[in-house]
Design a protein around this motif. Structure first.
Motif, mmCIF file in Angstrom:
data_model
loop_
_atom_site.group_PDB
_atom_site.id
_atom_site.type_symbol
_atom_site.label_atom_id
_atom_site.label_comp_id
_atom_site.label_asym_id
_atom_site.label_seq_id
_atom_site.Cartn_x
_atom_site.Cartn_y
_atom_site.Cartn_z
ATOM 1 N N SER A 98 46.530 30.098 43.470
ATOM 2 C CA SER A 98 45.612 29.808 42.368
ATOM 3 C C SER A 98 45.179 28.357 42.208
ATOM 4 C CB SER A 98 46.268 30.249 41.047
ATOM 5 O OG SER A 98 47.423 29.467 40.775
ATOM 6 N N ARG A 99 45.892 27.401 42.778
ATOM 7 C CA ARG A 99 45.609 26.008 42.435
ATOM 8 C C ARG A 99 44.260 25.510 42.936
ATOM 9 N NH1 ARG A 99 50.548 21.776 42.613
ATOM 10 N NH2 ARG A 99 48.866 20.516 41.714
ATOM 11 N N HIS A 100 43.798 26.015 44.074
ATOM 12 C CA HIS A 100 42.482 25.590 44.555
ATOM 13 C C HIS A 100 41.416 26.390 43.823
ATOM 14 C CE1 HIS A 100 39.084 24.615 47.071
ATOM 15 N NE2 HIS A 100 39.825 23.735 47.719
ATOM 16 N N PRO A 101 40.442 25.727 43.223
ATOM 17 C CA PRO A 101 39.455 26.443 42.407
ATOM 18 C C PRO A 101 38.523 27.356 43.181
ATOM 19 C CG PRO A 101 38.842 24.131 42.634
ATOM 20 C CD PRO A 101 40.232 24.266 43.199
ATOM 21 N N LEU A 102 38.487 27.245 44.510
ATOM 22 C CA LEU A 102 37.622 28.105 45.317
ATOM 23 C C LEU A 102 38.417 28.955 46.297
ATOM 24 C CD1 LEU A 102 34.458 28.417 45.372
ATOM 25 C CD2 LEU A 102 35.269 26.434 44.115
ATOM 26 N N LEU A 103 39.655 29.269 45.952
ATOM 27 C CA LEU A 103 40.481 30.075 46.841
ATOM 28 C C LEU A 103 41.490 30.869 46.020
ATOM 29 C CD1 LEU A 103 41.188 30.719 49.828
ATOM 30 C CD2 LEU A 103 42.825 28.821 49.747
ATOM 31 N N GLY A 104 41.875 32.022 46.525
ATOM 32 C CA GLY A 104 42.931 32.807 45.895
ATOM 33 C C GLY A 104 42.432 33.639 44.740
ATOM 34 N N MET A 105 43.136 33.560 43.624
ATOM 35 C CA MET A 105 42.737 34.367 42.470
ATOM 36 C C MET A 105 43.174 33.713 41.177
ATOM 37 S SD MET A 105 45.435 37.591 42.508
ATOM 38 C CE MET A 105 45.082 38.036 44.224
ATOM 39 N N SER A 106 42.496 34.073 40.116
ATOM 40 C CA SER A 106 42.863 33.644 38.776
ATOM 41 C C SER A 106 44.006 34.519 38.267
ATOM 42 C CB SER A 106 41.659 33.749 37.839
ATOM 43 O OG SER A 106 40.616 32.918 38.277
ATOM 44 N N PHE A 107 44.570 34.146 37.129
ATOM 45 C CA PHE A 107 45.706 34.878 36.609
ATOM 46 C C PHE A 107 45.330 36.277 36.122
ATOM 47 C CE2 PHE A 107 48.814 36.039 33.321
ATOM 48 C CZ PHE A 107 49.986 35.912 34.048
ATOM 49 N N GLN A 108 44.109 36.447 35.616
ATOM 50 C CA GLN A 108 43.747 37.758 35.063
ATOM 51 C C GLN A 108 43.884 38.882 36.092
ATOM 52 O OE1 GLN A 108 41.007 40.000 35.608
ATOM 53 N NE2 GLN A 108 41.820 41.367 34.029
ATOM 54 N N PRO A 109 43.273 38.789 37.270
ATOM 55 C CA PRO A 109 43.484 39.868 38.243
ATOM 56 C C PRO A 109 44.919 39.926 38.755
ATOM 57 C CG PRO A 109 42.187 38.091 39.211
ATOM 58 C CD PRO A 109 42.270 37.814 37.750
ATOM 59 N N TYR A 110 45.562 38.775 38.841
ATOM 60 C CA TYR A 110 46.954 38.740 39.298
ATOM 61 C C TYR A 110 47.839 39.561 38.365
ATOM 62 C CZ TYR A 110 51.537 36.717 40.435
ATOM 63 O OH TYR A 110 52.866 36.535 40.775
ATOM 64 N N GLN A 111 47.750 39.282 37.075
ATOM 65 C CA GLN A 111 48.604 40.002 36.142
ATOM 66 C C GLN A 111 48.202 41.473 36.029
ATOM 67 O OE1 GLN A 111 47.835 40.994 32.576
ATOM 68 N NE2 GLN A 111 45.686 40.813 33.191
ATOM 69 N N ALA A 112 46.914 41.763 36.199
ATOM 70 C CA ALA A 112 46.483 43.158 36.145
ATOM 71 C C ALA A 112 47.141 43.976 37.251
ATOM 72 C CB ALA A 112 44.959 43.236 36.253
ATOM 73 N N LEU A 113 47.186 43.430 38.449
ATOM 74 C CA LEU A 113 47.825 44.139 39.559
ATOM 75 C C LEU A 113 49.312 44.346 39.293
ATOM 76 C CD1 LEU A 113 46.021 42.314 42.511
ATOM 77 C CD2 LEU A 113 45.723 44.720 41.854
ATOM 78 N N TRP A 114 49.986 43.311 38.807
ATOM 79 C CA TRP A 114 51.429 43.441 38.573
ATOM 80 C C TRP A 114 51.734 44.345 37.394
ATOM 81 C CZ3 TRP A 114 54.744 42.924 42.093
ATOM 82 C CH2 TRP A 114 54.523 42.033 43.149
ATOM 83 N N ARG A 115 50.839 44.417 36.444
ATOM 84 C CA ARG A 115 51.075 45.348 35.346
ATOM 85 C C ARG A 115 51.005 46.795 35.819
ATOM 86 N NH1 ARG A 115 47.531 43.021 30.433
ATOM 87 N NH2 ARG A 115 48.045 45.049 29.521
#
Length: 423
Positions: A283-300
């Motif tokens: 998440s740290r690079h603003p143009l790579l990876g993913m934001s927390f919202q989709p991350y937490q959605a998957l883990w939920r």
């Protein structure tokens, strides 16, 4: 929302027209490849292809965010155009399969040669589709019921030192923390099943202390044992925790994976404390990876009960705004049928002095406020550390500044004097 499609939004960067890249993304992550192939009929594409729902262009930049050998070999230069692209995917492509869902919305897209930036920004899905996946065992209300904490935030701490203590030494520290008045204790993410304090010894030793405290006071302190391991070992560890009267286990989500977390969820009713260590790499690079919202959605969808969001004014790199958004993501229901919210866990450099920022931003007591040094390093001892945190929350609920409240609360006054100075 369309009942048979899920939607993902991305931030992209590319030297090409965003419309072209959006279509490449849609094809790559559904039924297509770089060229139309035999068997890819119009009927199949109508049923199975991902669809471009919207494109919103952002200002271009003069330099690419990420290196790209594909573009360099073709001598393709900027300007580097940015856009928000929203795609929808047929849920029939995925079925009820969490790893494949993750691979669909966050898979080979990151490797596309045509882009110099790719970040998954959001993920949403129909309630009926969400309900086909695992739900939290306890969630917010269940955690409150288990710990007996109502009408106020939960106060927690972390076993420190992180590693090195024996099982009996850990149990003695837990005894001190229980008597200090905490609601929640957790292992550190780097302490799972070490040789000097294996779970086979540590769980019975610690739970003996917690049971004795509950018998004496009526209060069950929730202990999140770090059972991160391979899947069968985690199930055995969870069984031991449950046998000893425990209520929670912790898992390093990124390094166990979706399938292991799902298997664990389906084999135990214990609360799953989801630790996101390693999320910064995503998440740290603003143009790579993913934001927390989709991350937490998957883990939920894997059925976790608690999610770490880091802390305001803390020791890590995230902005306060990002932490606040992460907490709100945890509060957002993904289902119209049940309360599937998860408990946000605030940690990293938290102490009484960071409570005002947290209360001002969140305006909710439905959170776990984790303080390691803020409790264990309080100059008057752990009990005073816990008291200083509770006093800080009381002050905020009453609309009183910490400085004013501390005039009649020595524990808070000592915390402000000690932790408020450069260390």
């Amino acid at each position: 929302m369309n009942s048979d499609r899920l939607t993902a939004a991305y931030l992209i960067e590319t030297p090409f027209a965003p419309e072209k890249i959006a279509e490449i993304m849609a094809g790559e992550q559904s039924c297509g490849t770089f060229t139309r192939v035999a068997g890819e009929t119009d009927d199949l594409r109508m049923r199975a292809r991902a669809r471009v729902e919207s494109i919103t262009e952002r200002p271009a930049v003069d330099a690419p965010s990420l290196p790209n050998a594909y573009l360099q070999a073709r001598k393709i230069a900027g300007p580097w155009r940015r856009a928000r692209v929203e795609l929808s995917f047929p849920v029939a492509n995925i079925g009820i399969n969490l790893p494949t869902l993750a691979a669909t919305v966050a898979g080979n897209l990151y490797d596309l040669g045509e882009v110099t930036g790719m970040r998954l920004e959001s993920l949403s899905m129909p309630s009926a589709y969400r309900m086909k996946y695992d739900l939290p065992s306890l969630g917010i209300e269940g955690t409150r019921a288990k710990t007996g904490v109502h009408g106020t935030s939960l106060i927690g701490t972390i076993i420190k030192p992180n590693v090195g203590m024996s099982a009996n030494e850990t149990a003695q520290l837990v005894k001190v923390l229980c008597e200090a008045g905490v609601d929640f204790i957790k292992d550190d993410e780097v302490c799972a099943n070490p040789a000097h304090a294996p779970l086979a010894d540590r769980v019975p030793a610690v739970m003996s202390v917690i049971r004795a405290h509950a018998q004496r006071t009526g209060k069950h302190v929730m202990m999140a044992f770090n059972i991160t391991d391979e899947t069968d070992a985690m199930r055995r560890h969870a069984d031991l925790v449950e046998k000893e009267g425990g209520s929670c286990v912790m898992v390093s989500l990124n390094y166990c994976g979706f399938s292991a977390a799902q298997t664990l969820r389906r084999s135990t009713g214990l609360a799953l404390h989801g630790h996101r260590n390693g999320f910064g790499a995503l998440s740290r690079h603003p143009l790579l990876g993913m934001s927390f919202q989709p991350y937490q959605a998957l883990w939920r969808l894997a059925g976790v009960d608690h999610m770490h969001v880091h802390g305001l004014q803390g020791k890590f790199s995230q902005t306060d705004e990002e932490v606040v958004h992460a907490a709100r993501d945890c509060y957002a229901s993904m289902s119209d049928e049940v309360d599937d919210r998860v408990l946000p866990v605030f940690s990293s450099g938290q102490w009484a002095g960071t409570v005002p920022a947290t209360w001002s931003a969140i305006k909710s007591d439905d959170l776990l406020f984790m303080s390691g040094g803020g409790i264990l390093a309080h100059p008057h001892g752990p009990a005073a550390g816990v008291a200083s945190l509770r006093q800080a929350w009381e002050a905020q609920r009453g609309g009183v500044t910490l400085e004013e409240y501390s005039r009649h609360h020595p524990e808070l006054a000592a915390a402000l004097a000690f932790f408020g100075q450069p260390r």
